[in-house]
Design an enzyme around this catalytic site. Structure first.
Site, PDB file in Angstrom:
ATOM      1  N   LYS A 110       0.818  -1.231   0.000  1.00 18.21           N
ATOM      2  CA  LYS A 110       0.000   0.000   0.000  1.00 18.21           C
ATOM      3  C   LYS A 110       0.841   1.266   0.000  1.00 18.21           C
ATOM      4  O   LYS A 110       0.450   2.264  -0.582  1.00 18.21           O
ATOM      5  CB  LYS A 110      -1.001  -0.010   1.164  1.00 18.21           C
ATOM      6  CG  LYS A 110      -0.380   0.046   2.540  1.00 18.21           C
ATOM      7  CD  LYS A 110      -1.428  -0.222   3.621  1.00 18.21           C
ATOM      8  CE  LYS A 110      -0.768  -0.217   4.991  1.00 18.21           C
ATOM      9  NZ  LYS A 110      -1.584  -0.832   6.030  1.00 18.21           N
ATOM     10  N   ARG A 132      -7.501  -0.979  16.893  1.00 22.63           N
ATOM     11  CA  ARG A 132      -7.941  -0.670  15.544  1.00 22.63           C
ATOM     12  C   ARG A 132      -8.929  -1.795  15.217  1.00 22.63           C
ATOM     13  O   ARG A 132      -9.869  -1.987  15.983  1.00 22.63           O
ATOM     14  CB  ARG A 132      -6.747  -0.565  14.580  1.00 22.63           C
ATOM     15  CG  ARG A 132      -7.057   0.344  13.384  1.00 22.63           C
ATOM     16  CD  ARG A 132      -5.901   0.487  12.406  1.00 22.63           C
ATOM     17  NE  ARG A 132      -5.667  -0.717  11.641  1.00 22.63           N
ATOM     18  CZ  ARG A 132      -4.737  -0.832  10.688  1.00 22.63           C
ATOM     19  NH1 ARG A 132      -3.963   0.192  10.399  1.00 22.63           N
ATOM     20  NH2 ARG A 132      -4.580  -1.962  10.023  1.00 22.63           N
TER      21      ARG A 132
HETATM   22  C1  LIG Z   1      -0.506  -1.593   6.629  1.00 26.62           C
HETATM   23  C2  LIG Z   1      -0.745  -2.913   7.251  1.00 26.62           C
HETATM   24  C3  LIG Z   1       0.325  -3.800   7.438  1.00 26.62           C
HETATM   25  C4  LIG Z   1       1.766  -3.448   7.125  1.00 26.62           C
HETATM   26  O1  LIG Z   1       2.276  -2.561   8.079  1.00 26.62           O
HETATM   27  P1  LIG Z   1       3.838  -2.157   8.058  1.00 26.62           P
HETATM   28  O2  LIG Z   1       4.013  -1.411   9.331  1.00 26.62           O
HETATM   29  O3  LIG Z   1       4.063  -1.332   6.854  1.00 26.62           O
HETATM   30  O4  LIG Z   1       4.603  -3.433   8.035  1.00 26.62           O
HETATM   31  C5  LIG Z   1       0.029  -5.044   7.965  1.00 26.62           C
HETATM   32  N1  LIG Z   1      -1.233  -5.404   8.295  1.00 26.62           N
HETATM   33  C6  LIG Z   1      -2.281  -4.572   8.135  1.00 26.62           C
HETATM   34  C7  LIG Z   1      -3.639  -5.024   8.526  1.00 26.62           C
HETATM   35  C8  LIG Z   1      -2.080  -3.302   7.612  1.00 26.62           C
HETATM   36  O5  LIG Z   1      -3.117  -2.474   7.476  1.00 26.62           O
END
Ligand SMILES: *Cc1c(COP(=O)(O)O)cnc(C)c1O
Length: 353
Positions: free
Chosen positions: A36, A131
């Site tokens: 993302k 979250r």
């Molecule tokens: C964005 C996200 C990740 C990745 O997070 P990083 O800190 O970039 O490794 C993993 N799991 C979920 C559910 C996310 O939204």
């Protein structure tokens, strides 16, 4: 080459992917590479797939669709709980989604049946970061319903920490996830493919734990892209944290006072700025601004000081550094600038191979 631009060093990303998949793989943990923060860039995703990772995760269906349509063969995982309004695309374009709402899983199932598919879900469990996630007390009733649901297969359980509440992954919450997984497997006589412990923030937990319990999967973005341990904001040893470089160009350089003069009101963002009087200084303006970067998350590679920025101008104290008009200035970036620069249509993306 035009400016501003974001240079993306694919060889460094390849190195990070190889190192991290080996590191985690040594204790039986598989990775989903999270795309993302690069808007699902097919060039970056391909590097991950060529270097030990076979699963791609993103929060945006549009990114997943783009990677698929670029011909990248992978397992595609939707990370953000599906919107009711996108259920059909989720079933069509992703293999697995992370979920916490029964109504949504129902809709995914109905749609999967209609399309002659089976959609796989990972149930997200709340372990304190507040979250997404279902409360541990509600897991059993939910699992029971899901196991009977046509069109749906329970692929695993997962949790997400250190994203909203800053709660760190520790032996304690990771063991809790393992226990939850074990209870589900024992109670229903099933085996869960994914026990997904978290994201880049799981690095310290992983390094300090001799046993990882049943955790066998992580979803990793920032550690792959920026080589960062996100709980400490320290670089992870052996990884590159400079795969991304932002380049901007000087459009004015003049000696001017250091302190604004005239009646002082608000700046472009509603703040009343205060600048100390350091006498005259050499001030350089670069053609980039807050629309494209987070100025607290860029680090110049030459000796200058960032004084501030408006939406489209970045102001530097050039000190003794030669910054003639037309000079390019290079910056290292951290996560919030990577997000903004990659999303900005005004910042050109240049892949170095
Ligand atoms: C964005 C996200 C990740 C990745 O997070 P990083 O800190 O970039 O490794 C993993 N799991 C979920 C559910 C996310 O939204």
């Amino acid at each position: 080459m035009s400016t501003p631009r974001l240079e993306i060093d694919l060889a460094k990303l390849a190195h990070n992917a190889k190192k991290l998949s080996e590191l985690y793989g040594a204790k039986g943990i598989k990775l989903t590479a999270v795309t993302k923060a690069v808007c699902g860039s097919p060039q970056v995703a391909r590097v991950f797939l060529d270097n030990g990772i076979r699963s791609l995760g993103d929060s945006y269906i549009a990114n997943i669709q783009h990677m698929r349509e670029s011909g990248l063969e992978a397992q595609y995982m939707l990370l953000r709980s599906p919107k009711v309004s996108e259920v059909q695309q989720v079933v069509e374009f992703t293999d697995i989604s992370l979920n916490s709402e029964l109504v949504v899983i129902h809709l995914l199932g109905e749609c999967a049946v209609k399309l002659g598919k089976v959609h796989r879900v990972i149930l997200m469990v709340e372990l304190g970061d507040l979250r997404e996630g279902i409360l541990p007390s509600e897991i059993h009733s939910m699992v029971k319903e899901i196991l009977d649901m046509p069109g749906i297969q329970l692929a695993g359980v997962g949790t997400n920490l250190a994203c909203f509440g800053g709660v760190k992954p520790t032996e304690r919450n990771m063991n809790e996830l393992s226990t939850i997984a074990e209870e589900i497997q024992d109670t229903y006589g099933i085996s869960l493919e994914f026990i997904s412990g978290g994201n880049s923030a799981n690095y310290q937990w992983f390094m300090s734990s001799t046993v990882v319990g049943l955790v066998n999967h992580l979803r990793i973005g920032e550690a792959l892209l920026l080589g960062m341990d996100t709980t400490t904001h320290e670089p992870i040893p052996g990884l590159y944290s400079d795969a991304f470089t932002l380049v901007a160009e000087v459009i004015e350089c003049k000696t001017k006072p250091s302190k604004p003069y005239g009646d002082i009101g608000h700046d472009a963002f509603g703040n009343t700025p205060v600048f100390p009087d350091k006498g005259n200084m050499r001030r350089a303006i670069l053609s980039i601004g807050r629309q494209d970067v987070d100025i607290s998350a860029i680090h110049p590679t030459v000796k200058v000081e960032i004084l501030g920025a408006s939406s489209d101008h970045l102001i530097l104290d050039a000190g003794d550094t030669a910054l003639d008009v037309g000079t390019e200035v290079r910056f290292g970036v951290t996560y919030s600038t990577l997000l903004r620069a990659i999303t900005s249509p005004y910042v050109e993306k240049v892949y170095l191979v």
